[in-house]
Design an enzyme around this catalytic site. Structure first.
Site, PDB file in Angstrom:
ATOM      1  N   LYS A  40      25.294  21.438  25.300  1.00 28.29           N
ATOM      2  CA  LYS A  40      24.064  21.011  25.970  1.00 28.29           C
ATOM      3  C   LYS A  40      23.533  19.778  25.251  1.00 28.29           C
ATOM      4  O   LYS A  40      23.502  19.736  24.008  1.00 28.29           O
ATOM      5  CB  LYS A  40      23.047  22.152  25.928  1.00 28.29           C
TER       6      LYS A  40
ATOM      7  N   SER B 160      17.326  24.914  32.129  1.00 26.14           N
ATOM      8  CA  SER B 160      17.685  23.664  31.456  1.00 26.14           C
ATOM      9  C   SER B 160      19.086  23.668  30.859  1.00 26.14           C
ATOM     10  O   SER B 160      19.607  22.610  30.526  1.00 26.14           O
ATOM     11  CB  SER B 160      16.654  23.327  30.376  1.00 26.14           C
TER      12      SER B 160
ATOM     13  N   SER C 181      16.336  29.659  29.864  1.00 22.74           N
ATOM     14  CA  SER C 181      17.284  28.575  30.127  1.00 22.74           C
ATOM     15  C   SER C 181      18.738  28.937  29.892  1.00 22.74           C
ATOM     16  O   SER C 181      19.624  28.134  30.186  1.00 22.74           O
ATOM     17  CB  SER C 181      16.921  27.338  29.293  1.00 22.74           C
TER      18      SER C 181
END
Length: 557
Positions: free
Chosen positions: A192, A264, A288
């Protein structure tokens, strides 16, 4: 009063104060109304205004100048550290690595790259170790898949091609020399894009930071590099870790391309689901990991708070942020977690948490509750595996779990991005109805009310830990917002596991391969990670939901 009149001019007949002074008192009143504290009389409000100007504001400015920049919360951590065990956990004594299942000796390389792309870490590792495939070949397969599908999925921020080639060549060379680093040796993966990797942008998904570089490695990147894993891409995060909108677009769900991947950690979830990467690392502060894993139908694990260091990872909240894996199976998640877990002195919340080996736990000895909203197939399968399943209700008296979470996360986030807001950089934010609005509202949360929220959080945690006595874990909905809020506030682990597929709403008359994923959450008290992992393995051992492939060969909307 007469002295003030003489010095400051005419007196307001209503307040008894000079007109200039009463303006300050009225300004304080307006502010107090927005913090639910408008009970002071005009004289006290004037006193408050003068004290704030003389004492509070200079102090605010000094502190802010020392620690309020750079943005992102990567430096100057607060001294207050959250302990999800409420000071009860005992981690004395040695901890050992998990005993992984044997690599399949007779496994063969599949005839197509498509089949290769959907193999598990253990299966790919067996091929690598037996030299039936090389890490360089795997990098080529997965990189090509990322590029083939990403124009639609929008899951990639940066391809790390030069680094991947270098790491893959090194992994292959070590194997040729007889050195094997473990089950992640030579396996491609993605991070990420809130996780720092020197030499590559770490954009946080935001226009404000899209050209940002860091010279220090994130702890999780160092651990994975040492385990021989090969980084092939930095994956999309919703801007400043909020939902699935980022400066490059909006990340989509491979199972139903008309949907977005939500949450996210959208890039790690979508890329793993589409078979464009074997595993990825995401983060969760308030859903998330849970939401994108559930939406895209992949297996994911949010560990107990403090299990994995957040060093050089953008922070929303020091007491809520957690790092976890997305992968093909819960066995894969367990392997990745074993590599990542451990104390990092640079992250004050991280611990050397002593865990049982999930691969060695006898689930027949576990008592597991199930909530009214639990996916009943999971309950049935676990019961058939010999688990003692009992009805359960997660009771607590605090009625504001979601508000506690919002107050905590928003104030912490604003402290990390105070400069960003003050400089007006939020005007360029990708989704104006998200962080910009939320963080402006956070300006009006008083310090007293923030502390009251933490006291309410303590009450919630105590009651939840009491409710969990007598069971080893429980099964419930993975995406119910109240449970997501409670789970993150308490710091408890959860495995998000695929549990089926159902038809999309309003399918086209000619039919479609698009599906809505069905998922379940297996939760436990803090530090019950091993039991959660063992139960999820027991479920996946006799089911094939996690092996289903989304229709990525037809991804166009």
């Amino acid at each position: 009063m007469h002295l003030i009149d003489n010095v400051l001019g005419s007196v307001d007949p209503e307040s008894g104060l000079s007109s200039d002074v009463s303006l300050d008192a009225e300004a304080v009143l307006s502010a107090l109304k927005l913090t639910d504290a408008d009970f002071f009389n005009v004289t006290k409000r004037q006193e408050m205004a003068e004290g704030a100007k003389a004492l509070n504001i200079p102090g605010f400015q000094k502190n802010r100048n020392q620690v309020g920049y750079p943005d992102g919360g990567l430096t100057n951590a607060p001294v207050l550290v959250f302990d999800p065990s409420m000071n009860e956990a005992d981690f004395t004594g040695p901890d050992t690595k998990f005993s992984y299942p044997s690599l399949a000796a007779g496994i063969t390389r599949p005839s197509t790259d498509e089949d290769l792309a959907f193999m598990t870490i253990l299966e790919l590792g067996a091929l690598l170790k037996s030299k039936k495939v090389t890490s360089v070949e795997l990098v080529k397969v997965f990189s090509e898949r990322l590029k083939r599908y990403d124009s639609t999925l929008k899951a990639v921020v940066t391809y790390t091609e030069e680094l991947a080639q270098e790491q893959a060549l090194a992994a292959d060379k070590l194997l040729q020399q007889g050195t094997y680093l473990g089950p992640l040796h030579g396996i491609p993966y993605g991070l990420k894009d809130i996780i720092a990797v020197p030499g590559y942008r770490t954009t946080w998904g935001s226009t404000s930071f899209k050209d940002q570089f860091f010279n220090e490695e994130a702890f999780v990147y160092t651990r994975l590099k040492e385990a021989g894993a090969v980084l092939i891409a930095k994956l999309a995060t919703g801007s400043l870790a909020y939902d699935d909108v980022w400066f490059g677009g909006r990340t989509r769900n491979p199972w139903n391309i008309e949907e977005f991947s939500t949450g996210s950690s959208c890039g790690p979830a979508a890329a793993t689901s589409a078979g464009t990467i074997p595993f990825a690392i995401g983060s969760e502060t308030a859903g998330s990991i849970s939401y994108p894993a559930a939406r895209t139908g992949v297996t994911a694990f949010r560990p107990t708070f403090g299990m994995v260091s957040r060093w050089q990872i953008m922070s929303l909240s020091e007491s809520l942020d957690k790092i976890g894996p997305f992968s093909r199976s819960i066995e894969d998640c367990t392997i990745v977690l074993d590599v990542l877990r451990g104390k990092d002195p640079r992250d004050l919340s991280s611990k050397n948490i002593k865990l049982k080996d999930p691969f060695s736990i006898d689930v027949k000895k576990l008592t597991v509750g199930y909530l009214p909203d639990a996916e009943m197939e999971v309950v049935r399968i676990l019961k058939e595996q010999g688990v003692k399943m009992v009805p359960f209700d997660l009771k607590y008296s605090v009625d504001s779990a979601q508000q506690i979470l919002n107050f905590t996360m928003d104030v912490d986030m604003l402290a990390h991005f105070d400069h960003w807001q003050r400089a007006g950089l939020d005007d360029a934010y990708e989704a104006q109805d998200q962080w910009p609005v939320e963080l402006r509202r956070a300006r009006l949360i008083s310090a007293v009310d923030y502390i009251q929220a933490q006291r309410a959080r303590h009450k919630l945690i105590s009651e939840v830990l009491e409710a969990l006595k007598g069971i080893d874990a429980f099964v419930g909905n993975a995406t119910d917002w109240e449970k997501v809020a409670v789970g993150n506030l308490v710091g408890m682990p959860v495995a998000i596991i695929p549990a089926g597929l159902k038809s999309i709403q309003n399918p086209p008359p000619e039919g479609t391969r698009r599906r809505t994923t069905v998922t379940a959450g297996i939760y436990a008290r803090p530090y019950g990670d091993s039991e959660v992992l063992a139960l999820a393995m027991a479920f996946q051992k006799v089911t094939k939901h996690h092996l289903q492939r989304p229709p990525v060969d037809n991804v166009k909307p």
